[in-house]
Write an enzyme that holds these catalytic residues in place. Structure first.
Site, short mmCIF file in Angstrom:
data_model
loop_
_atom_site.label_atom_id
_atom_site.label_comp_id
_atom_site.label_asym_id
_atom_site.label_seq_id
_atom_site.Cartn_x
_atom_site.Cartn_y
_atom_site.Cartn_z
N GLU A 5 -10.50 0.33 0.34
CA GLU A 5 -10.13 0.60 -1.05
C GLU A 5 -11.10 -0.20 -1.91
O GLU A 5 -11.15 -1.43 -1.81
CB GLU A 5 -8.70 0.17 -1.35
CG GLU A 5 -8.33 0.44 -2.81
CD GLU A 5 -7.16 -0.38 -3.32
OE1 GLU A 5 -6.59 0.01 -4.36
OE2 GLU A 5 -6.82 -1.39 -2.70
N HIS A 34 -13.19 -4.99 -3.06
CA HIS A 34 -13.99 -5.54 -4.14
C HIS A 34 -13.56 -6.96 -4.49
O HIS A 34 -14.29 -7.68 -5.19
CB HIS A 34 -13.91 -4.65 -5.39
CG HIS A 34 -12.51 -4.26 -5.76
ND1 HIS A 34 -11.91 -3.10 -5.30
CD2 HIS A 34 -11.58 -4.88 -6.53
CE1 HIS A 34 -10.69 -3.03 -5.78
NE2 HIS A 34 -10.46 -4.09 -6.53
N ARG A 83 -6.73 0.47 6.86
CA ARG A 83 -7.08 0.62 5.46
C ARG A 83 -7.20 -0.79 4.89
O ARG A 83 -6.26 -1.59 4.98
CB ARG A 83 -6.01 1.42 4.73
CG ARG A 83 -6.32 1.69 3.25
CD ARG A 83 -5.56 0.75 2.35
NE ARG A 83 -5.60 1.14 0.95
CZ ARG A 83 -5.13 0.40 -0.04
NH1 ARG A 83 -4.56 -0.77 0.21
NH2 ARG A 83 -5.21 0.81 -1.29
N LEU A 84 -8.33 -1.14 4.32
CA LEU A 84 -8.61 -2.49 3.83
C LEU A 84 -8.34 -2.54 2.34
O LEU A 84 -9.04 -1.89 1.54
CB LEU A 84 -10.06 -2.87 4.13
CG LEU A 84 -10.52 -2.67 5.58
CD1 LEU A 84 -12.00 -3.02 5.72
CD2 LEU A 84 -9.69 -3.53 6.53
N ASP A 85 -7.36 -3.32 1.93
CA ASP A 85 -6.94 -3.37 0.54
C ASP A 85 -7.99 -4.05 -0.34
O ASP A 85 -8.49 -5.14 -0.01
CB ASP A 85 -5.62 -4.14 0.45
CG ASP A 85 -5.09 -4.23 -0.97
OD1 ASP A 85 -4.74 -3.18 -1.54
OD2 ASP A 85 -5.04 -5.35 -1.51
N ALA A 86 -8.34 -3.43 -1.45
CA ALA A 86 -9.14 -4.01 -2.53
C ALA A 86 -10.30 -4.86 -2.02
O ALA A 86 -10.39 -6.06 -2.27
CB ALA A 86 -8.24 -4.84 -3.46
N ASP A 146 -10.92 7.00 -5.92
CA ASP A 146 -10.07 7.07 -7.11
C ASP A 146 -10.65 7.99 -8.18
O ASP A 146 -9.90 8.54 -8.99
CB ASP A 146 -9.87 5.67 -7.70
CG ASP A 146 -8.70 4.93 -7.06
OD1 ASP A 146 -7.98 5.54 -6.25
OD2 ASP A 146 -8.51 3.74 -7.38
N HIS A 197 -9.12 11.30 -7.87
CA HIS A 197 -7.74 11.24 -8.36
C HIS A 197 -7.71 11.27 -9.88
O HIS A 197 -6.94 12.03 -10.49
CB HIS A 197 -7.04 9.98 -7.87
CG HIS A 197 -5.72 9.74 -8.57
ND1 HIS A 197 -5.63 9.05 -9.76
CD2 HIS A 197 -4.46 10.15 -8.27
CE1 HIS A 197 -4.37 9.04 -10.16
NE2 HIS A 197 -3.65 9.69 -9.28
N HIS A 222 0.51 5.27 -3.49
CA HIS A 222 1.51 4.26 -3.87
C HIS A 222 1.09 3.55 -5.15
O HIS A 222 1.94 3.23 -5.99
CB HIS A 222 1.70 3.24 -2.73
CG HIS A 222 0.61 2.23 -2.64
ND1 HIS A 222 -0.55 2.41 -1.91
CD2 HIS A 222 0.49 1.00 -3.21
CE1 HIS A 222 -1.32 1.35 -2.04
NE2 HIS A 222 -0.72 0.47 -2.81
N ASP A 223 -0.21 3.29 -5.33
CA ASP A 223 -0.69 2.62 -6.53
C ASP A 223 -0.48 3.49 -7.77
O ASP A 223 0.05 3.02 -8.79
CB ASP A 223 -2.18 2.30 -6.41
CG ASP A 223 -2.44 0.95 -5.75
OD1 ASP A 223 -1.60 0.05 -5.88
OD2 ASP A 223 -3.49 0.81 -5.09
#
EC number: 3.2.1.141
Length: 581
Positions: free
Chosen positions: A281, A247, A242-245, A306, A309, A378-379
């Protein structure tokens, strides 16, 4: 053994290993690289001194036994004897489970987490997604301030503990996904700037200077990040990242870093003959991230969604602040749009951003499983002032509705640890910074952030207080008592249905048909022969499903199939899944 390091600005590089020193020589074939040999086996401590500077850990360190500021240690990956015979497990048809090692159990270690994997097997999920494991100062934290991108946080158990965890997961038939952070490194314990231009002021991020993906020296920085990603997949037998942020990965080169990374991962998958995948992400709502490289996309395999969500959260809670505003204003239409089109903001105006945002997915070409759907992460839990979960605000019936919409959606479902039994424990923001100034800055920054939203200072948990982390640990006694046991049984039933009913894993987004009544607060959708209905209101609802024969597959409260009038009578705060060919 051979030691090497990239240090293009150094005039001298000295290897310090097991109490001795050795001057490294320039590599004639690779500009900026230094190399040399020294006697060292598994566990040997070493570091590099540049010119007259201090001894620093290896940027590609495989182990930091004394923390990010200590010496590195040699890791012989051939030393571990793998037990599981594992052919891999791909993303299509998966159900993911996001877990934080430090709070999944009170012990907060990989070995303790491995001892709880049977719970996930009984739950029915297919993959466990671990939050970041790279070393960071102190013992406890979320992991997003990690450094040493090739190593495992020592308080979690270090590299062998991760191998034991993955081995056990694979023995049980579970895939393992790892959350990795390429967009920044922690401010404390980060020695990379001393070695070379790993960061650039060409771009700026919320964390300061950007990782150097397109300025001079970026070829080696990109190779560093790609090499780290492949090491997790190869040396630890991880199944996906999973690749964080993403952007915040600023790259103006013609070949984007993510395209380079996806090509390398696909190449490794072919070499290893097992499926590997990358999940992004991103808040850009840009289909190019998950469009194949052959079609001029970046070639990632999936992304967090998101928008689903936010649409679900506002329908359940009525929240309307910040980025929830547009979703709350649209009401159930937002949820219907995301269930059928993936994105809510697909070129529409975003009041939160003050501009138009996103672009439409091509539903004929983008499979639904390439989007991850979830009601909690988690966020979304931890970034609330008190880290309160949905279970702290909603009835068990509404929690069941949230689970139903997530686990029967056209997306790849993901759960956040503990939600499957309506955990009563919060999940709060906690740190263990060893630098007093940084610790105080984080503490005050957290208080200021929520003071702007009306929170009193004493009501915002202190991230540095050990009790904040302790409150966030799962209570494993809860699943055995009510109402937790009933919620857990519902999650198990829904996941079993997803496995047994082919229509629920059909990747065709366009095949999902939605109806809703905003005033009566019900929503229903069809996926093939499966009908799903939820009633978010307190009063019973009459939902028109037609007169074709139906069979109840799962119901939160007892219901009868529709009669001659074609109406399903669904109790308040309840849900049902039916088969209606």
């Amino acid at each position: 053994m051979q030691f090497e390091v990239w240090a293009p600005q150094a005039d001298r590089v000295t290897l310090h290993c097991e109490g001795g020193t050795r001057a490294l020589t320039r590599d004639p074939e690779r500009a900026g690289w230094w190399r040399g040999e020294a006697q060292a086996g598994d566990g040997a401590r070493y570091g590099f001194a540049l010119d007259d500077g201090p001894v620093r850990p290896d940027p590609r360190s495989r182990r930091q036994p004394d923390g990010p500021d200590g010496l590195s240690a040699v890791v012989d990956h051939g030393h571990y004897a793998w037990r599981a015979r594992w052919a891999g497990r791909g993303l299509q048809g998966a159900v993911l489970y996001e877990a934080h090692v430090g709070t999944y159990t009170p012990e907060g270690t990989l070995d303790a987490a491995a001892g709880r994997l049977e719970h996930l097997v009984e739950l029915g999920v297919t993959h466990v997604e671990l939050m970041p494991l790279c070393p960071f100062p102190g013992r406890h934290g979320w992991g997003y301030e990690g450094v040493s991108l090739w190593a495992v946080h020592e308080p979690y158990g270090g590299p062998d503990a991760l191998k034991r965890f993955v081995d056990r997961a694979h023995e049980l038939g579970l895939g393992v996904v790892l959350d990795v952070v390429h967009n920044h490194l922690g401010p404390s314990g980060n020695h990379l700037p001393a070695f070379g231009p790993y960061f650039t002021d060409t771009h700026h991020t919320p964390w300061g200077s950007a990782v150097n993906l397109d300025a001079p020296g970026s070829d080696e920085v990109r190779a560093f990040l790609v090499g780290s990603a492949l090491a997790w997949l190869r040396d630890y037998r991880i199944d996906g990242l999973r690749l964080d942020a993403v952007h915040a990965l600023y790259d103006t080169r013609a070949c984007h870093f993510l395209e380079e990374l996806s090509a390398a991962v696909d190449g490794l998958a072919e070499e290893l003959d097992r499926p590997l995948f990358l999940i992004a992400e991103s808040d850009l709502n840009d289909p190019r991230f998950i469009t194949p490289r052959a079609e001029h996309g970046l070639g990632l395999h999936a992304q967090w969604n998101d928008d689903f969500h936010h649409a679900l959260h506002t329908a359940l809670t009525g929240d309307s602040q910040g980025y929830y505003a547009d979703f709350a204003r649209a009401g159930f239409a937002a949820l219907a749009k995301t269930l059928t089109g993936g994105y809510f903001h697909d070129g529409t105006y975003s009041t939160f951003r003050g501009r138009h945002h996103g672009r439409p997915l091509d539903r004929a070409r983008v499979a639904g499983h390439r989007l991850l759907g979830y009601s909690q992460t988690h966020d979304q839990v931890g970034n609330r002032a008190q880290g309160d979960r949905l279970a702290a605000r909603l009835s068990p019936g509404l929690l069941a509705c949230a689970a139903t919409l997530t686990l029967t959606s056209p997306f790849t479902p993901m759960l956040f640890m503990g939600e499957e039994w309506a955990a009563g424990t919060p999940w709060q923001f906690f740190t263990d910074h060893t630098d007093p100034e940084l610790a105080e800055a984080v503490r005050q920054g957290r208080r200021r952030e929520f003071a702007a939203h009306g929170w009193a200072e004493e009501d915002v948990p202190d991230p540095q207080d050990p009790a904040t982390r302790e409150r966030s640990c799962l209570d494993w006694a809860e699943p055995g008592r009510e109402p937790h046991a009933r919620v857990l049984a519902w999650y198990r039933r829904l996941i079993a249905l997803r496995r047994d009913e082919p229509d629920l894993t059909d990747p065709d987004l366009a095949d999902t048909k939605v109806a809703y009544d905003e005033q009566a607060r019900w929503l229903a959708f069809r996926r093939g022969d499966v009908r799903v209905a939820v009633n978010l209101g307190k009063e019973p609802a009459a939902i028109p499903l037609g007169t074709r024969p139906a069979k109840v597959l799962a119901a939160w409260e007892p219901v009868r199939v529709p009669g001659p009038d074609g109406l399903l009578q669904l109790p308040g705060e309840s849900c049902v899944v039916l088969s209606q060919p």
